[in-house]
Design an enzyme around this catalytic site. Structure first.
Site, mmCIF file in Angstrom:
data_model
loop_
_atom_site.group_PDB
_atom_site.id
_atom_site.type_symbol
_atom_site.label_atom_id
_atom_site.label_comp_id
_atom_site.label_asym_id
_atom_site.label_seq_id
_atom_site.Cartn_x
_atom_site.Cartn_y
_atom_site.Cartn_z
ATOM 1 N N VAL A 69 -11.257 19.079 19.513
ATOM 2 C CA VAL A 69 -10.122 19.805 20.087
ATOM 3 C C VAL A 69 -10.036 21.234 19.552
ATOM 4 C CG1 VAL A 69 -7.589 19.904 20.054
ATOM 5 C CG2 VAL A 69 -8.752 17.807 20.692
ATOM 6 N N THR A 74 -2.523 15.294 17.635
ATOM 7 C CA THR A 74 -1.598 14.287 18.164
ATOM 8 C C THR A 74 -0.862 13.665 16.984
ATOM 9 O OG1 THR A 74 -3.156 13.840 19.952
ATOM 10 C CG2 THR A 74 -1.494 12.143 19.503
ATOM 11 N N PHE A 105 -4.391 17.813 25.979
ATOM 12 C CA PHE A 105 -4.701 16.722 26.920
ATOM 13 C C PHE A 105 -6.138 16.773 27.420
ATOM 14 C CE2 PHE A 105 -0.160 17.597 27.105
ATOM 15 C CZ PHE A 105 0.372 16.338 26.913
ATOM 16 N N LEU A 106 -6.972 17.626 26.819
ATOM 17 C CA LEU A 106 -8.343 17.741 27.336
ATOM 18 C C LEU A 106 -9.102 16.425 27.203
ATOM 19 C CD1 LEU A 106 -10.364 17.816 24.685
ATOM 20 C CD2 LEU A 106 -9.640 20.182 24.579
ATOM 21 N N GLU A 153 -12.868 14.782 26.529
ATOM 22 C CA GLU A 153 -14.221 15.096 26.075
ATOM 23 C C GLU A 153 -15.159 14.981 27.264
ATOM 24 O OE1 GLU A 153 -15.249 12.713 22.655
ATOM 25 O OE2 GLU A 153 -13.457 13.368 21.608
ATOM 26 N N PHE A 161 -8.610 5.954 36.344
ATOM 27 C CA PHE A 161 -8.361 4.948 35.298
ATOM 28 C C PHE A 161 -8.135 3.548 35.859
ATOM 29 C CE2 PHE A 161 -8.079 8.906 33.228
ATOM 30 C CZ PHE A 161 -8.572 8.680 31.940
ATOM 31 N N CYS A 191 -9.166 8.582 20.853
ATOM 32 C CA CYS A 191 -7.739 8.764 21.158
ATOM 33 C C CYS A 191 -7.006 7.489 21.579
ATOM 34 C CB CYS A 191 -7.592 9.833 22.232
ATOM 35 S SG CYS A 191 -8.060 11.459 21.621
ATOM 36 N N LYS A 198 -17.861 6.988 26.482
ATOM 37 C CA LYS A 198 -17.835 7.324 27.904
ATOM 38 C C LYS A 198 -18.945 8.338 28.155
ATOM 39 C CE LYS A 198 -14.579 11.132 27.763
ATOM 40 N NZ LYS A 198 -13.389 11.741 28.303
#
Ligand SMILES: NC(=O)c1ccc[n+]([C@@H]2O[C@H](COP(=O)([O-])OP(=O)(O)OC[C@H]3O[C@@H](n4cnc5c(N)ncnc54)[C@H](O)[C@@H]3O)[C@@H](O)[C@H]2O)c1
Length: 449
Positions: A23, A133, A167-168, A170, A267, A278, A338
């Site tokens: 981040v 966060t 809120f990015l 990866e 999602f 996260c 992911k």
């Protein structure tokens, strides 16, 4: 901001970003890209050395180019010297880690360390922006930590606390930062609000949603968003388990749900569950916060339980297809949590492969980018190979654990030819069951028969 004719000039601000991880580094590069003068600070000397030499310590599409461009333009520099960064900049942004700590609480030790260093070194008024966060109420703790250190020095500078969660995603981090769905900024006093608007003005002017609120609301917005997305994933996995019992196809059900604009398709992909740095930790931290606030967290406990069940069930499916896995050769495609990232934090692959190794399976695994990270994250007895084809050589079965495009490009006949056995266990539903069957493969996926 100033307007001269048709040209708009933005005021360049001096910003110190503390923590140059996923981040912090993306934020630092993007703030430089929109015209600010940024100092990135990290305690990891190796990382800072690499950044100073023009390298990029993480895999993130577009980031190396953005760093090179802004280093050349003299808008971004890196140091391990925190007080240098603090005193050179009126705006300080913390983007340090907040992993799971004792009792499943967010571990705020990195945040506390940053706050205390600010208290020990600040030479004047600052806006202190929390990008990490952090649980609701953390800003108050930050105020106490900074003030304790300032009072030891007998100084009392005004530190304006701001919550500006990130809120990015990866893999799409640069685009997400420069073209965000929304920017959330929580602050208590208007002078901090004015400076935050100046910081984000180029993005505000391009039409990004800019939401201002209280600090507590901003802190909670981040956890609520991540926990909601995790809930969507567990919900579709719950539906997938039902599909397997009643001859329904979860892909069709998800499409039928997602085309409803109130639901949306993102999602709703059934699979082996969420992972990453996260969702798992943020769901845990929100459960803890709900408990502390005396609010039932049952909904999130179920989300977590379904997520664990997905990994266990996948291993059971492998055992029911192959019988005893002891001594079996298993090819694995995909290790990152992911696609488009090398991040393996809390990746489902770690749990699944550890279970299989414990049961005596022999594993050859390949991931397009996370091989270096995998060496540190996976049991040592897993063999990491150089290509997807090499993983298939001599294998009794193939497991697909990350939906990288490279794997989607393999057609079923080619897989059948290269794989010694016939079993494919697809934890990401990337192939068509009919095509796989027609190629002579025994294909098991999630929520589809
Ligand atoms: N990774 C994501 O996709 C993502 C997305 C949104 C929000 N977040 C949140 O952003 C925060 C950072 O996450 P990340 O993934 O970038 O973490 P990370 O572990 O990649 O980076 C944290 C960095 O902070 C440095 N650091 C630790 N203590 C320090 C100190 N005292 N001074 C200077 N540097 C220090 C570490 O060396 C490391 O480089 C977390 O709170 C996370 O929940 C992460």
């Amino acid at each position: 901001m100033q307007c001269t004719g048709n040209r708009v000039f933005y005021r360049s601000m001096k910003l110190c970003v503390i923590g140059t991880g996923y981040v912090g580094l993306v934020s630092a590069a993007c703030f430089a890209e929109i015209g600010h003068e940024v100092i990135g600070v990290d305690i990891n000397e190796e990382k800072v050395k690499m950044l100073k030499e023009g390298g990029c310590p993480i895999y993130e599409p577009g980031l190396p180019e953005l760093l090179a461009k802004n280093i050349d333009a003299g808008r971004i520099s890196f140091t391990t010297n925190l007080d240098e960064g603090i005193n050179a900049c009126p705006l300080i942004m913390a983007a340090v880690g907040t992993p799971v700590g004792q009792g499943r609480r967010a571990d705020l030790s990195q945040v506390e360390s940053v706050c205390r260093t600010i208290g020990q070194h600040t030479d004047g008024e600052k806006v202190f922006v929390m990008k990490s966060t952090v649980p609701v109420g953390t800003s108050e703790k930050c105020r106490v930590w900074v003030e304790e250190e300032m009072s030891k020095r007998g100084v009392d500078h005004h530190i304006h606390l701001v919550s500006n969660p990130e809120f990015l995603r990866e893999g799409k981090a640069v685009k997400d930062f420069l073209e965000p769905d929304r920017i959330v900024v929580g602050y208590r006093d208007e002078s901090a609000g004015v400076r935050m608007r100046e910081l984000y003005q180029p993005l505000i002017d391009q039409g990004s949603n800019y939401l201002e609120m209280g600090v507590e609301s901003a802190e909670l917005t981040k956890y609520a968003s991540n926990s909601f997305l995790a809930t969507k994933i567990s919900f579709i996995n719950f539906i997938a388990a039902m599909c397997e019992q009643c001859d329904a196809d979860v892909e069709k059900v998800a499409k039928g749900m997602g085309l409803d604009t109130r639901i949306a398709p993102a999602f709703l992909h059934a699979g082996i569950g969420y992972g990453g740095s996260c969702f798992p930790k943020d769901v845990q931290a929100l459960i803890k916060t709900a408990d502390q606030l005396g609010v039932s967290s049952q909904i999130l406990r179920d989300v977590e339980a379904i997520n664990e069940y997905q990994r266990d069930t996948f291993v059971r499916k492998i055992e029911s297809g192959l019988g005893d896995v002891r001594g079996k050769n298993i090819a694995v495609w995909g290790l990152a949590f992911k696609p488009d990232t090398d991040d393996m934090r809390a990746a489902p692959s770690i749990d699944i492969l550890t279970m299989l190794i414990d049961k005596g399976a022999k594993i050859k695994a390949f991931d397009p980018v996370s091989m270096e990270v995998a060496k540190k994250s996976l049991p040592a007895d897993i063999t990491l190979v150089a290509s997807d084809s090499e993983a298939l050589e001599g294998a009794d079965a193939l497991l697909v654990l990350t939906d990288w495009n490279n794997f989607k490009e393999w057609n079923p006949a080619r897989i059948a030819e290269a794989l010694t056995g016939k079993h494919v266990f697809d934890g990401r539903n990337i192939y068509d069951p009919k095509d796989m069957k027609n190629a002579g493969l025994t294909y098991v996926s999630i929520g589809r028969s």
